[in-house]
Write an enzyme that holds these catalytic residues in place. Structure first.
Site, PDB file in Angstrom:
ATOM      1  N   GLY A  97       0.816  -5.139   0.830  1.00 57.51           N
ATOM      2  CA  GLY A  97      -0.342  -5.266  -0.064  1.00 57.51           C
ATOM      3  C   GLY A  97       0.025  -5.816  -1.433  1.00 57.51           C
ATOM      4  N   GLU A 152       4.336  -5.054   7.228  1.00 51.90           N
ATOM      5  CA  GLU A 152       3.376  -4.169   7.912  1.00 51.90           C
ATOM      6  C   GLU A 152       3.716  -3.986   9.393  1.00 51.90           C
ATOM      7  OE1 GLU A 152       2.548  -6.509   5.697  1.00 51.90           O
ATOM      8  OE2 GLU A 152       0.796  -5.904   4.509  1.00 51.90           O
ATOM      9  N   ALA A 194       0.862  -1.197   0.000  1.00 52.02           N
ATOM     10  CA  ALA A 194       0.000   0.000   0.000  1.00 52.02           C
ATOM     11  C   ALA A 194       0.889   1.234   0.000  1.00 52.02           C
ATOM     12  CB  ALA A 194      -0.874  -0.018   1.247  1.00 52.02           C
ATOM     13  N   GLU A 253       0.133  -9.457  -0.911  1.00 49.42           N
ATOM     14  CA  GLU A 253      -1.262  -9.910  -0.773  1.00 49.42           C
ATOM     15  C   GLU A 253      -1.960  -9.972  -2.133  1.00 49.42           C
ATOM     16  OE1 GLU A 253      -1.954  -6.837   2.321  1.00 49.42           O
ATOM     17  OE2 GLU A 253      -2.835  -8.492   3.435  1.00 49.42           O
TER      18      GLU A 253
HETATM   19  C1  HXC Z   1       4.876   4.666  -0.894  1.00 45.63           C
HETATM   20  C2  HXC Z   1       6.920   3.902  -1.551  1.00 45.63           C
HETATM   21  C3  HXC Z   1       6.612   2.591  -1.110  1.00 45.63           C
HETATM   22  C4  HXC Z   1       5.339   2.395  -0.511  1.00 45.63           C
HETATM   23  C5  HXC Z   1       8.595   2.584  -1.928  1.00 45.63           C
HETATM   24  N1  HXC Z   1       8.150   3.832  -2.048  1.00 45.63           N
HETATM   25  N2  HXC Z   1       7.683   1.806  -1.347  1.00 45.63           N
HETATM   26  N3  HXC Z   1       6.060   4.924  -1.445  1.00 45.63           N
HETATM   27  N4  HXC Z   1       4.513   3.451  -0.430  1.00 45.63           N
HETATM   28  N5  HXC Z   1       4.929   1.193  -0.107  1.00 45.63           N
HETATM   29  C6  HXC Z   1       8.853   5.000  -2.593  1.00 45.63           C
HETATM   30  C7  HXC Z   1       9.950   5.503  -1.651  1.00 45.63           C
HETATM   31  O1  HXC Z   1       9.422   6.325  -0.641  1.00 45.63           O
HETATM   32  C8  HXC Z   1      10.829   6.255  -2.608  1.00 45.63           C
HETATM   33  O2  HXC Z   1      10.236   7.493  -2.888  1.00 45.63           O
HETATM   34  C9  HXC Z   1      10.736   5.397  -3.886  1.00 45.63           C
HETATM   35  O3  HXC Z   1       9.549   4.640  -3.781  1.00 45.63           O
HETATM   36  C10 HXC Z   1      11.902   4.441  -3.998  1.00 45.63           C
HETATM   37  O4  HXC Z   1      11.966   3.683  -2.801  1.00 45.63           O
HETATM   38  P1  HXC Z   1      13.361   3.247  -2.144  1.00 45.63           P
HETATM   39  O5  HXC Z   1      13.084   2.765  -0.780  1.00 45.63           O
HETATM   40  O6  HXC Z   1      14.364   4.339  -2.309  1.00 45.63           O
HETATM   41  O7  HXC Z   1      13.760   2.049  -3.121  1.00 45.63           O
HETATM   42  P2  HXC Z   1      14.661   0.778  -2.814  1.00 45.63           P
HETATM   43  O8  HXC Z   1      15.888   1.176  -2.015  1.00 45.63           O
HETATM   44  O9  HXC Z   1      14.826   0.102  -4.130  1.00 45.63           O
HETATM   45  O10 HXC Z   1      13.797  -0.155  -1.837  1.00 45.63           O
HETATM   46  C11 HXC Z   1      12.602  -0.788  -2.332  1.00 45.63           C
HETATM   47  C12 HXC Z   1      11.748  -1.330  -1.153  1.00 45.63           C
HETATM   48  C13 HXC Z   1      11.498  -0.196  -0.131  1.00 45.63           C
HETATM   49  C14 HXC Z   1      12.477  -2.482  -0.462  1.00 45.63           C
HETATM   50  C15 HXC Z   1      10.466  -1.852  -1.796  1.00 45.63           C
HETATM   51  O11 HXC Z   1      11.041   0.973  -0.822  1.00 45.63           O
HETATM   52  C16 HXC Z   1      10.476  -0.542   0.909  1.00 45.63           C
HETATM   53  O12 HXC Z   1      10.789  -1.220   1.903  1.00 45.63           O
HETATM   54  N6  HXC Z   1       9.239  -0.065   0.754  1.00 45.63           N
HETATM   55  C17 HXC Z   1       8.188  -0.187   1.727  1.00 45.63           C
HETATM   56  C18 HXC Z   1       7.632  -1.599   1.757  1.00 45.63           C
HETATM   57  C19 HXC Z   1       6.514  -1.746   2.778  1.00 45.63           C
HETATM   58  O13 HXC Z   1       6.724  -1.469   3.975  1.00 45.63           O
HETATM   59  N7  HXC Z   1       5.328  -2.188   2.347  1.00 45.63           N
HETATM   60  C20 HXC Z   1       4.130  -2.352   3.197  1.00 45.63           C
HETATM   61  C21 HXC Z   1       3.240  -1.170   3.075  1.00 45.63           C
HETATM   62  S1  HXC Z   1       1.833  -1.329   4.117  1.00 45.63           S
HETATM   63  P3  HXC Z   1      11.094   8.863  -2.948  1.00 45.63           P
HETATM   64  O14 HXC Z   1      10.047   9.930  -2.969  1.00 45.63           O
HETATM   65  O15 HXC Z   1      11.993   8.906  -1.752  1.00 45.63           O
HETATM   66  O16 HXC Z   1      11.846   8.727  -4.241  1.00 45.63           O
HETATM   67  C22 HXC Z   1       0.798  -2.328   3.279  1.00 45.63           C
HETATM   68  C23 HXC Z   1      -0.524  -2.573   3.944  1.00 45.63           C
HETATM   69  C24 HXC Z   1      -1.494  -3.273   3.072  1.00 45.63           C
HETATM   70  O17 HXC Z   1       1.053  -2.808   2.214  1.00 45.63           O
HETATM   71  C25 HXC Z   1      -2.897  -3.114   3.612  1.00 45.63           C
HETATM   72  C26 HXC Z   1      -3.960  -3.544   2.624  1.00 45.63           C
HETATM   73  C27 HXC Z   1      -5.346  -3.143   3.031  1.00 45.63           C
END
Ligand code: HXC
Length: 259
Positions: A109, A132, A65, A112
Protein backbone atom coordinates in the site's frame (compact mmCIF):
# COMPACT_ATOMS: atom_id res chain seq x y z
CA UNK A 1 -5.32 15.93 11.58
CA UNK A 2 -3.10 13.93 13.94
CA UNK A 3 0.12 15.96 14.10
CA UNK A 4 2.03 12.92 15.33
CA UNK A 5 1.27 10.70 12.36
CA UNK A 6 1.51 13.30 9.60
CA UNK A 7 3.74 16.32 10.11
CA UNK A 8 2.69 19.15 7.84
CA UNK A 9 4.72 22.20 6.79
CA UNK A 10 3.90 24.80 4.15
CA UNK A 11 6.65 26.86 2.56
CA UNK A 12 6.66 28.90 -0.67
CA UNK A 13 3.48 27.30 -1.95
CA UNK A 14 4.59 23.73 -1.20
CA UNK A 15 2.93 21.65 1.52
CA UNK A 16 5.10 18.80 2.78
CA UNK A 17 3.27 15.92 4.45
CA UNK A 18 5.72 13.77 6.32
CA UNK A 19 4.56 10.30 7.37
CA UNK A 20 5.63 9.74 10.94
CA UNK A 21 5.06 6.22 12.26
CA UNK A 22 8.67 5.06 12.46
CA UNK A 23 8.07 2.20 14.90
CA UNK A 24 6.01 0.43 12.22
CA UNK A 25 8.01 1.60 9.18
CA UNK A 26 5.17 4.00 8.32
CA UNK A 27 2.75 1.09 7.88
CA UNK A 28 -0.57 2.63 6.87
CA UNK A 29 -2.78 2.04 9.90
CA UNK A 30 -6.39 3.27 9.84
CA UNK A 31 -5.30 6.32 11.88
CA UNK A 32 -2.41 7.17 9.55
CA UNK A 33 -4.56 6.75 6.46
CA UNK A 34 -7.30 9.00 7.90
CA UNK A 35 -4.73 11.62 8.97
CA UNK A 36 -3.03 11.63 5.57
CA UNK A 37 -6.32 11.73 3.67
CA UNK A 38 -7.47 14.70 5.79
CA UNK A 39 -4.18 16.49 5.25
CA UNK A 40 -4.30 15.96 1.47
CA UNK A 41 -7.89 17.21 1.26
CA UNK A 42 -7.09 20.25 3.42
CA UNK A 43 -4.09 21.12 1.24
CA UNK A 44 -6.21 20.73 -1.90
CA UNK A 45 -8.66 23.28 -0.50
CA UNK A 46 -5.89 25.71 0.54
CA UNK A 47 -5.25 28.39 -2.13
CA UNK A 48 -1.77 28.96 -0.68
CA UNK A 49 -0.73 25.42 -1.64
CA UNK A 50 0.33 24.98 -5.27
CA UNK A 51 1.90 21.55 -4.94
CA UNK A 52 2.09 18.82 -2.28
CA UNK A 53 5.01 16.56 -1.32
CA UNK A 54 4.29 13.30 0.50
CA UNK A 55 7.48 12.04 2.12
CA UNK A 56 8.54 9.20 4.36
CA UNK A 57 11.71 8.69 6.38
CA UNK A 58 15.28 8.02 5.17
CA UNK A 59 14.91 4.22 5.37
CA UNK A 60 11.25 3.72 4.55
CA UNK A 61 8.59 5.62 2.65
CA UNK A 62 5.84 3.27 3.86
CA UNK A 63 5.84 -0.51 4.44
CA UNK A 64 2.28 -0.93 3.21
CA UNK A 65 -1.01 -1.59 4.93
CA UNK A 66 -0.72 -2.46 8.61
CA UNK A 67 -0.39 -6.25 8.50
CA UNK A 68 -1.12 -6.62 12.22
CA UNK A 69 -4.51 -4.91 11.77
CA UNK A 70 -5.15 -6.62 8.42
CA UNK A 71 -4.61 -10.08 9.94
CA UNK A 72 -7.73 -9.69 12.09
CA UNK A 73 -9.96 -8.20 9.41
CA UNK A 74 -12.67 -10.58 8.21
CA UNK A 75 -14.53 -10.44 4.90
CA UNK A 76 -17.37 -8.27 6.22
CA UNK A 77 -14.92 -5.75 7.67
CA UNK A 78 -12.95 -5.80 4.42
CA UNK A 79 -16.11 -5.12 2.42
CA UNK A 80 -17.00 -2.32 4.86
CA UNK A 81 -13.57 -0.74 4.49
CA UNK A 82 -14.10 -0.69 0.70
CA UNK A 83 -17.11 1.60 1.03
CA UNK A 84 -16.61 5.33 0.63
CA UNK A 85 -13.37 7.03 -0.26
CA UNK A 86 -10.05 5.48 0.58
CA UNK A 87 -6.60 7.06 0.87
CA UNK A 88 -5.43 6.01 -2.58
CA UNK A 89 -8.55 7.45 -4.25
CA UNK A 90 -8.22 10.67 -2.25
CA UNK A 91 -4.60 11.09 -3.36
CA UNK A 92 -5.36 10.21 -6.98
CA UNK A 93 -8.29 12.63 -7.17
CA UNK A 94 -6.54 15.56 -5.49
CA UNK A 95 -6.58 18.46 -7.97
CA UNK A 96 -3.32 19.87 -6.64
CA UNK A 97 -0.31 17.97 -8.02
CA UNK A 98 1.44 15.63 -5.59
CA UNK A 99 5.09 14.56 -5.61
CA UNK A 100 6.05 11.42 -3.67
CA UNK A 101 9.49 11.66 -2.05
CA UNK A 102 10.63 8.06 -1.62
CA UNK A 103 13.69 6.87 0.28
CA UNK A 104 14.06 3.26 1.40
CA UNK A 105 11.12 0.88 1.23
CA UNK A 106 7.90 1.71 -0.62
CA UNK A 107 6.02 -1.56 -0.34
CA UNK A 108 2.46 -2.76 -0.87
CA UNK A 109 0.00 0.00 0.00
CA UNK A 110 2.98 2.36 0.47
CA UNK A 111 4.09 1.73 -3.11
CA UNK A 112 0.48 2.19 -4.23
CA UNK A 113 0.46 5.53 -2.41
CA UNK A 114 3.50 6.66 -4.40
CA UNK A 115 1.87 5.37 -7.61
CA UNK A 116 -1.26 7.42 -6.89
CA UNK A 117 0.88 10.57 -6.74
CA UNK A 118 1.73 12.49 -9.93
CA UNK A 119 5.52 12.30 -9.80
CA UNK A 120 8.07 10.34 -7.78
CA UNK A 121 11.47 11.58 -6.64
CA UNK A 122 13.55 8.73 -5.21
CA UNK A 123 16.74 8.47 -3.23
CA UNK A 124 19.25 5.90 -4.51
CA UNK A 125 18.26 3.64 -1.59
CA UNK A 126 14.62 3.46 -2.68
CA UNK A 127 13.08 0.02 -3.18
CA UNK A 128 9.66 -0.54 -4.65
CA UNK A 129 7.63 -3.71 -4.36
CA UNK A 130 4.25 -5.40 -4.17
CA UNK A 131 4.82 -8.12 -1.54
CA UNK A 132 1.08 -8.74 -1.06
CA UNK A 133 1.31 -12.08 -2.88
CA UNK A 134 3.73 -13.33 -0.19
CA UNK A 135 0.96 -12.67 2.37
CA UNK A 136 -1.70 -14.49 0.35
CA UNK A 137 -3.42 -11.35 -0.92
CA UNK A 138 -3.09 -8.99 -3.88
CA UNK A 139 -2.66 -5.17 -4.10
CA UNK A 140 -5.91 -3.36 -3.28
CA UNK A 141 -4.97 0.32 -3.49
CA UNK A 142 -4.75 0.53 -7.27
CA UNK A 143 -1.37 -1.19 -7.56
CA UNK A 144 -2.12 -3.72 -10.27
CA UNK A 145 -3.77 -1.11 -12.48
CA UNK A 146 -1.39 1.83 -12.04
CA UNK A 147 1.78 -0.26 -12.07
CA UNK A 148 0.85 -2.02 -15.32
CA UNK A 149 0.07 1.33 -16.93
CA UNK A 150 3.38 2.87 -15.88
CA UNK A 151 5.90 0.04 -16.39
CA UNK A 152 4.01 -2.30 -18.72
CA UNK A 153 2.21 -5.61 -18.25
CA UNK A 154 5.16 -7.99 -18.22
CA UNK A 155 7.19 -6.11 -15.63
CA UNK A 156 4.13 -5.44 -13.47
CA UNK A 157 3.13 -9.10 -13.71
CA UNK A 158 6.56 -10.23 -12.47
CA UNK A 159 6.46 -7.85 -9.51
CA UNK A 160 2.86 -8.65 -8.55
CA UNK A 161 3.17 -12.44 -8.98
CA UNK A 162 6.53 -12.87 -7.25
CA UNK A 163 6.73 -9.99 -4.78
CA UNK A 164 10.17 -9.13 -6.20
CA UNK A 165 11.35 -5.61 -5.37
CA UNK A 166 13.03 -3.22 -7.78
CA UNK A 167 15.67 -0.67 -6.82
CA UNK A 168 15.90 3.01 -7.74
CA UNK A 169 18.05 2.41 -10.83
CA UNK A 170 15.55 -0.09 -12.24
CA UNK A 171 12.66 2.18 -11.31
CA UNK A 172 14.29 5.02 -13.25
CA UNK A 173 14.91 2.77 -16.26
CA UNK A 174 11.26 1.63 -16.16
CA UNK A 175 9.97 5.23 -16.11
CA UNK A 176 8.49 4.75 -12.65
CA UNK A 177 10.39 7.62 -11.03
CA UNK A 178 11.17 11.11 -12.30
CA UNK A 179 14.63 11.36 -10.76
CA UNK A 180 17.00 9.51 -8.49
CA UNK A 181 18.91 11.62 -6.00
CA UNK A 182 22.38 10.45 -4.85
CA UNK A 183 23.01 9.30 -1.30
CA UNK A 184 24.73 12.49 -0.18
CA UNK A 185 22.10 14.71 -1.74
CA UNK A 186 18.88 15.49 0.05
CA UNK A 187 16.16 13.53 -1.72
CA UNK A 188 13.46 15.35 0.24
CA UNK A 189 14.83 18.76 -0.80
CA UNK A 190 14.92 17.61 -4.43
CA UNK A 191 11.24 16.65 -4.26
CA UNK A 192 10.37 19.99 -2.66
CA UNK A 193 12.35 21.82 -5.34
CA UNK A 194 10.41 20.02 -8.08
CA UNK A 195 7.16 20.86 -6.27
CA UNK A 196 8.25 24.48 -5.93
CA UNK A 197 8.63 24.80 -9.70
CA UNK A 198 5.03 23.55 -10.11
CA UNK A 199 3.81 25.86 -7.31
CA UNK A 200 5.23 28.88 -9.14
CA UNK A 201 3.10 28.17 -12.22
CA UNK A 202 -0.43 29.54 -12.79
CA UNK A 203 -2.65 27.53 -10.38
CA UNK A 204 -5.70 27.16 -12.63
CA UNK A 205 -3.56 26.03 -15.58
CA UNK A 206 -1.66 23.59 -13.33
CA UNK A 207 -4.88 21.91 -12.26
CA UNK A 208 -6.13 21.72 -15.83
CA UNK A 209 -2.83 20.36 -17.06
CA UNK A 210 -2.93 17.65 -14.40
CA UNK A 211 -6.50 16.76 -15.30
CA UNK A 212 -5.62 16.61 -19.00
CA UNK A 213 -2.61 14.32 -18.51
CA UNK A 214 -4.57 11.99 -16.22
CA UNK A 215 -7.34 11.80 -18.82
CA UNK A 216 -4.82 10.15 -21.14
CA UNK A 217 -5.01 7.04 -18.92
CA UNK A 218 -8.78 6.90 -18.99
CA UNK A 219 -9.96 7.92 -22.44
CA UNK A 220 -9.50 6.99 -26.10
CA UNK A 221 -7.29 9.47 -28.00
CA UNK A 222 -10.09 11.35 -29.75
CA UNK A 223 -12.03 11.91 -26.50
CA UNK A 224 -8.82 12.86 -24.70
CA UNK A 225 -7.95 15.40 -27.39
CA UNK A 226 -11.44 16.92 -27.22
CA UNK A 227 -11.17 17.11 -23.41
CA UNK A 228 -7.75 18.77 -23.68
CA UNK A 229 -9.11 21.32 -26.15
CA UNK A 230 -11.93 22.32 -23.73
CA UNK A 231 -9.43 22.71 -20.89
CA UNK A 232 -7.15 24.78 -23.15
CA UNK A 233 -10.06 27.06 -23.99
CA UNK A 234 -10.85 27.52 -20.30
CA UNK A 235 -7.18 28.29 -19.57
CA UNK A 236 -7.30 30.94 -22.30
CA UNK A 237 -10.14 32.65 -20.39
CA UNK A 238 -8.08 33.13 -17.20
CA UNK A 239 -6.52 36.40 -16.03
CA UNK A 240 -3.33 34.49 -15.33
CA UNK A 241 -2.78 33.61 -18.96
CA UNK A 242 -2.98 37.32 -19.87
CA UNK A 243 -0.44 38.01 -17.12
CA UNK A 244 1.77 35.11 -18.28
CA UNK A 245 1.86 36.29 -21.86
CA UNK A 246 2.36 39.97 -20.91
CA UNK A 247 5.21 38.96 -18.59
CA UNK A 248 6.89 37.04 -21.42
CA UNK A 249 6.61 39.98 -23.82
CA UNK A 250 7.73 42.49 -21.16
CA UNK A 251 10.64 40.22 -20.13
CA UNK A 252 9.64 39.95 -16.45
CA UNK A 253 8.47 37.25 -14.06
CA UNK A 254 4.70 36.70 -14.07
CA UNK A 255 2.63 37.43 -10.97
CA UNK A 256 -0.07 34.77 -11.03
CA UNK A 257 -3.20 35.22 -8.95
CA UNK A 258 -5.02 31.93 -9.49
CA UNK A 259 -7.79 33.54 -11.53
C1 HXC B 1 2.61 -3.63 10.32
C2 HXC B 1 4.88 -3.50 10.14
C3 HXC B 1 4.80 -3.45 8.73
C4 HXC B 1 3.51 -3.52 8.15
C5 HXC B 1 6.87 -3.36 9.30
N1 HXC B 1 6.18 -3.44 10.43
N2 HXC B 1 6.06 -3.37 8.24
N3 HXC B 1 3.80 -3.59 10.93
N4 HXC B 1 2.45 -3.61 8.98
N5 HXC B 1 3.32 -3.43 6.84
C6 HXC B 1 6.68 -3.49 11.81
C7 HXC B 1 7.33 -4.84 12.13
O1 HXC B 1 6.37 -5.80 12.48
C8 HXC B 1 8.22 -4.46 13.29
O2 HXC B 1 7.43 -4.35 14.44
C9 HXC B 1 8.68 -3.04 12.90
O3 HXC B 1 7.74 -2.55 11.98
C10 HXC B 1 10.03 -3.07 12.23
O4 HXC B 1 9.97 -3.97 11.13
P1 HXC B 1 11.20 -4.91 10.72
O5 HXC B 1 10.70 -5.92 9.78
O6 HXC B 1 11.91 -5.38 11.95
O7 HXC B 1 12.13 -3.83 10.00
P2 HXC B 1 13.20 -4.06 8.85
O8 HXC B 1 14.04 -5.30 9.14
O9 HXC B 1 13.87 -2.74 8.68
O10 HXC B 1 12.37 -4.41 7.52
C11 HXC B 1 11.55 -3.40 6.92
C12 HXC B 1 10.57 -4.04 5.89
C13 HXC B 1 9.79 -5.19 6.57
C14 HXC B 1 11.36 -4.60 4.70
C15 HXC B 1 9.68 -2.90 5.42
O11 HXC B 1 9.26 -4.73 7.81
C16 HXC B 1 8.65 -5.70 5.74
O12 HXC B 1 8.85 -6.52 4.83
N6 HXC B 1 7.42 -5.29 6.05
C17 HXC B 1 6.21 -5.79 5.45
C18 HXC B 1 6.04 -5.25 4.04
C19 HXC B 1 4.76 -5.77 3.39
O13 HXC B 1 4.57 -7.00 3.28
N7 HXC B 1 3.88 -4.87 2.94
C20 HXC B 1 2.58 -5.20 2.32
C21 HXC B 1 1.49 -5.12 3.32
S1 HXC B 1 -0.06 -5.56 2.61
P3 HXC B 1 7.91 -4.94 15.87
O14 HXC B 1 6.67 -4.87 16.71
O15 HXC B 1 8.42 -6.33 15.65
O16 HXC B 1 8.98 -3.98 16.29
C22 HXC B 1 -0.55 -4.19 1.80
C23 HXC B 1 -1.90 -4.29 1.15
C24 HXC B 1 -2.40 -3.00 0.64
O17 HXC B 1 0.09 -3.18 1.75
C25 HXC B 1 -3.89 -3.07 0.39
C26 HXC B 1 -4.51 -1.71 0.15
C27 HXC B 1 -6.01 -1.73 0.18
Amino acid sequence: MDEQLVIQTVDEGVATLQLNRPEARNALSDELRVALMGAVEACDANPDVGCIVIAGGDDYFAAGADIKALRDRDLVATLDSGRGRNLWQAVASCQTPIVAAVSGYALGGGFELALACDMIVASETAEFGTPEITLGIIPGGGGTQRLARVIGKQRAMEMVLTGKRINATEALAFGLVNQVVGKRDDWRAAAVELARVVARRAPVAVRMAKQAVLAAEETPLSAGLAHERRLFEIAMATEDRVEGMNAFIEKRRPQFKGR
